[in-house]
Design a protein around this motif. Structure first.
Motif, PDB file in Angstrom:
ATOM      1  N   ASP A 187     -80.713 -31.344   4.986  1.00  0.00           N
ATOM      2  CA  ASP A 187     -82.095 -31.809   5.145  1.00  0.00           C
ATOM      3  C   ASP A 187     -83.010 -30.721   5.699  1.00  0.00           C
ATOM      4  N   HIS A 188     -82.565 -30.112   6.800  1.00  0.00           N
ATOM      5  CA  HIS A 188     -83.480 -29.245   7.553  1.00  0.00           C
ATOM      6  C   HIS A 188     -83.319 -27.761   7.230  1.00  0.00           C
ATOM      7  N   PHE A 189     -82.136 -27.375   6.787  1.00  0.00           N
ATOM      8  CA  PHE A 189     -81.877 -25.962   6.477  1.00  0.00           C
ATOM      9  C   PHE A 189     -81.259 -25.848   5.074  1.00  0.00           C
ATOM     10  N   PRO A 190     -81.952 -26.373   4.066  1.00  0.00           N
ATOM     11  CA  PRO A 190     -81.366 -26.375   2.718  1.00  0.00           C
ATOM     12  C   PRO A 190     -81.179 -24.966   2.158  1.00  0.00           C
ATOM     13  N   PHE A 191     -81.801 -23.999   2.785  1.00  0.00           N
ATOM     14  CA  PHE A 191     -81.700 -22.608   2.323  1.00  0.00           C
ATOM     15  C   PHE A 191     -80.443 -21.918   2.859  1.00  0.00           C
ATOM     16  N   ILE A 192     -79.655 -22.615   3.659  1.00  0.00           N
ATOM     17  CA  ILE A 192     -78.359 -22.077   4.093  1.00  0.00           C
ATOM     18  C   ILE A 192     -77.283 -22.642   3.174  1.00  0.00           C
ATOM     19  N   PRO A 193     -76.618 -21.788   2.384  1.00  0.00           N
ATOM     20  CA  PRO A 193     -75.620 -22.311   1.428  1.00  0.00           C
ATOM     21  C   PRO A 193     -74.345 -22.766   2.149  1.00  0.00           C
ATOM     22  N   TRP A 194     -73.568 -23.601   1.484  1.00  0.00           N
ATOM     23  CA  TRP A 194     -72.339 -24.122   2.107  1.00  0.00           C
ATOM     24  C   TRP A 194     -71.379 -22.988   2.477  1.00  0.00           C
ATOM     25  N   THR A 195     -71.483 -21.891   1.752  1.00  0.00           N
ATOM     26  CA  THR A 195     -70.593 -20.753   2.055  1.00  0.00           C
ATOM     27  C   THR A 195     -70.866 -20.151   3.433  1.00  0.00           C
ATOM     28  N   HIS A 196     -72.026 -20.476   4.012  1.00  0.00           N
ATOM     29  CA  HIS A 196     -72.403 -19.905   5.311  1.00  0.00           C
ATOM     30  C   HIS A 196     -72.392 -20.947   6.427  1.00  0.00           C
ATOM     31  N   ILE A 197     -71.636 -22.005   6.209  1.00  0.00           N
ATOM     32  CA  ILE A 197     -71.505 -23.054   7.225  1.00  0.00           C
ATOM     33  C   ILE A 197     -70.044 -23.136   7.651  1.00  0.00           C
ATOM     34  N   LEU A 198     -69.808 -23.117   8.954  1.00  0.00           N
ATOM     35  CA  LEU A 198     -68.441 -23.209   9.480  1.00  0.00           C
ATOM     36  C   LEU A 198     -68.400 -24.272  10.565  1.00  0.00           C
ATOM     37  N   PHE A 199     -67.516 -25.221  10.403  1.00  0.00           N
ATOM     38  CA  PHE A 199     -67.238 -26.201  11.456  1.00  0.00           C
ATOM     39  C   PHE A 199     -65.913 -25.809  12.078  1.00  0.00           C
ATOM     40  N   THR A 200     -65.936 -25.585  13.371  1.00  0.00           N
ATOM     41  CA  THR A 200     -64.766 -24.989  14.009  1.00  0.00           C
ATOM     42  C   THR A 200     -64.280 -25.815  15.181  1.00  0.00           C
ATOM     43  N   GLY A 201     -63.130 -25.378  15.604  1.00  0.00           N
ATOM     44  CA  GLY A 201     -62.713 -25.555  16.971  1.00  0.00           C
ATOM     45  C   GLY A 201     -63.210 -24.317  17.706  1.00  0.00           C
ATOM     46  N   GLU A 202     -62.265 -23.480  18.132  1.00  0.00           N
ATOM     47  CA  GLU A 202     -62.664 -22.202  18.746  1.00  0.00           C
ATOM     48  C   GLU A 202     -63.468 -21.389  17.731  1.00  0.00           C
ATOM     49  N   LYS A 203     -64.476 -20.705  18.241  1.00  0.00           N
ATOM     50  CA  LYS A 203     -65.359 -19.932  17.346  1.00  0.00           C
ATOM     51  C   LYS A 203     -64.826 -18.521  17.166  1.00  0.00           C
ATOM     52  N   ILE A 204     -63.707 -18.435  16.449  1.00  0.00           N
ATOM     53  CA  ILE A 204     -63.072 -17.126  16.220  1.00  0.00           C
ATOM     54  C   ILE A 204     -63.675 -16.490  14.961  1.00  0.00           C
ATOM     55  N   VAL A 205     -64.983 -16.229  15.008  1.00  0.00           N
ATOM     56  CA  VAL A 205     -65.666 -15.714  13.832  1.00  0.00           C
ATOM     57  C   VAL A 205     -65.915 -14.214  13.940  1.00  0.00           C
ATOM     58  N   ALA A 206     -65.864 -13.557  12.780  1.00  0.00           N
ATOM     59  CA  ALA A 206     -66.081 -12.111  12.710  1.00  0.00           C
ATOM     60  C   ALA A 206     -67.539 -11.863  12.347  1.00  0.00           C
ATOM     61  N   THR A 207     -68.433 -12.009  13.318  1.00  0.00           N
ATOM     62  CA  THR A 207     -69.854 -11.731  13.101  1.00  0.00           C
ATOM     63  C   THR A 207     -70.302 -10.664  14.094  1.00  0.00           C
ATOM     64  N   ASP A 208     -71.494 -10.134  13.868  1.00  0.00           N
ATOM     65  CA  ASP A 208     -72.007  -9.076  14.741  1.00  0.00           C
ATOM     66  C   ASP A 208     -72.788  -9.636  15.918  1.00  0.00           C
ATOM     67  N   VAL A 209     -73.407 -10.794  15.708  1.00  0.00           N
ATOM     68  CA  VAL A 209     -74.231 -11.417  16.748  1.00  0.00           C
ATOM     69  C   VAL A 209     -73.877 -12.901  16.796  1.00  0.00           C
ATOM     70  N   MET A 210     -73.916 -13.479  17.987  1.00  0.00           N
ATOM     71  CA  MET A 210     -73.711 -14.924  18.116  1.00  0.00           C
ATOM     72  C   MET A 210     -74.774 -15.498  19.057  1.00  0.00           C
ATOM     73  N   ILE A 211     -75.438 -16.562  18.614  1.00  0.00           N
ATOM     74  CA  ILE A 211     -76.389 -17.288  19.463  1.00  0.00           C
ATOM     75  C   ILE A 211     -75.757 -18.633  19.788  1.00  0.00           C
ATOM     76  N   ASP A 212     -75.584 -18.917  21.077  1.00  0.00           N
ATOM     77  CA  ASP A 212     -74.883 -20.137  21.481  1.00  0.00           C
ATOM     78  C   ASP A 212     -75.343 -20.508  22.891  1.00  0.00           C
ATOM     79  N   ASP A 213     -75.288 -21.799  23.197  1.00  0.00           N
ATOM     80  CA  ASP A 213     -75.669 -22.228  24.544  1.00  0.00           C
ATOM     81  C   ASP A 213     -74.453 -22.398  25.457  1.00  0.00           C
TER      82      ASP A 213
END
Lengths: 178, 178
Positions: A112-138
């Motif tokens: 609904d709100h971010f239709p420009f983000i493709p499913w390939t760029h969505i991750l539902f996780t437990g631990e956020k063991i992601v290989a990215t350069d930047v992470m924004i999180d609270d």
């Protein structure tokens, strides 16, 4: 710019893209008359600011189907994420696996709100063991073991935390990363 | 051994933990009389081996609620993964986000067959941008950009692919990693 050369940016959902506190407060207000602008003590979780008899209610709300379906997006989140996509490979990374009933709602909400983000760029996780350069999180539990640049998105519960690069809202994210 | 020192191992679901081909064949057999032991041409997707009029049917099956709920586990997968947990931080990483209706089914399926894997170690993704040391997957699109040790789990569709360390079944995974 070659798309694959763009740095990867992981963005959290709750209290970062989505104003989950607002949804909780709406329900507490509706069901128990709690004031929408209840004082949120810095460093405390939202439910720790509530009358003691409501302490466990958040677990009931958050496990209900539909809870995550109609949360308001955070101010300036949509426009800023859209702009960030020009410079970053943007991924949404949410620790959704804790709440089975959140999975479809969260995916539909993003549609609904971010239709420009493709499913390939969505991750539902437990631990956020992601290989990215930047992470924004609270949540520092997600940032603590992350090896890239960590941006702590301000939320009442994390106001007493020091030692992290902090962003207070999406306009500050835009200033910092765009 | 300190649990956090164990190498991280990412394991795919479909055609690795779960015998998804078997589920497809069961449905093609039930609905169209296709033989369960239809010859699967090396290098071809399962649906490419079927009569032409059934070419698109897999997309209908895979998007149905329940498709992923009752898939048989791959032989020796459960015992081997349990043993691997002693030596590795085991994560299940499935590109489930492509199929909205698979999300709850996949989580419930893991709860049934792999209840010893906590929600914190389950990731439903688009691209598998995970920071693990080893990845077991049947799709080279998931392995190609991964920086750790890549183990290609044999499936008819990948039989012609060379240049990857290959495991043909879970007993071979056990021999290699345990």
């Amino acid at each position: 710019m070659n798309k694959d050369d763009r740095p990867r940016l992981a963005i959290d959902m709750d209290e970062v893209l989505a104003d989950t506190h607002h949804k909780f407060l709406t329900l507490y207000h509706r069901d128990y008359g709690v004031a929408m602008d209840i004082h949120q003590e810095p460093g405390k979780e939202l439910h720790e600011n509530l009358p003691e008899n409501l302490n466990g209610q958040w677990k009931i709300y958050i496990n209900e189907k539909g809870f995550f379906r109609d949360i308001p997006p955070m101010p300036d989140a949509i426009e800023t994420v859209r702009a960030l996509q020009e410079r970053y490979n943007v991924y949404v990374v949410s620790a959704a696996m804790e709440f089975r009933n959140s999975l479809e709602d969260k995916l539909d909400w993003l549609g609904d709100h971010f239709p420009f983000i493709p499913w390939t760029h969505i991750l539902f996780t437990g631990e956020k063991i992601v290989a990215t350069d930047v992470m924004i999180d609270d949540r520092i539990k997600n940032l603590a073991h992350f090896e890239g640049r960590k941006l702590l998105f301000t939320s009442p519960h994390n106001l007493l935390i020091t030692g992290y690069e902090r962003v207070n809202n999406w306009r500050e994210v835009a200033e910092l990363l765009l």
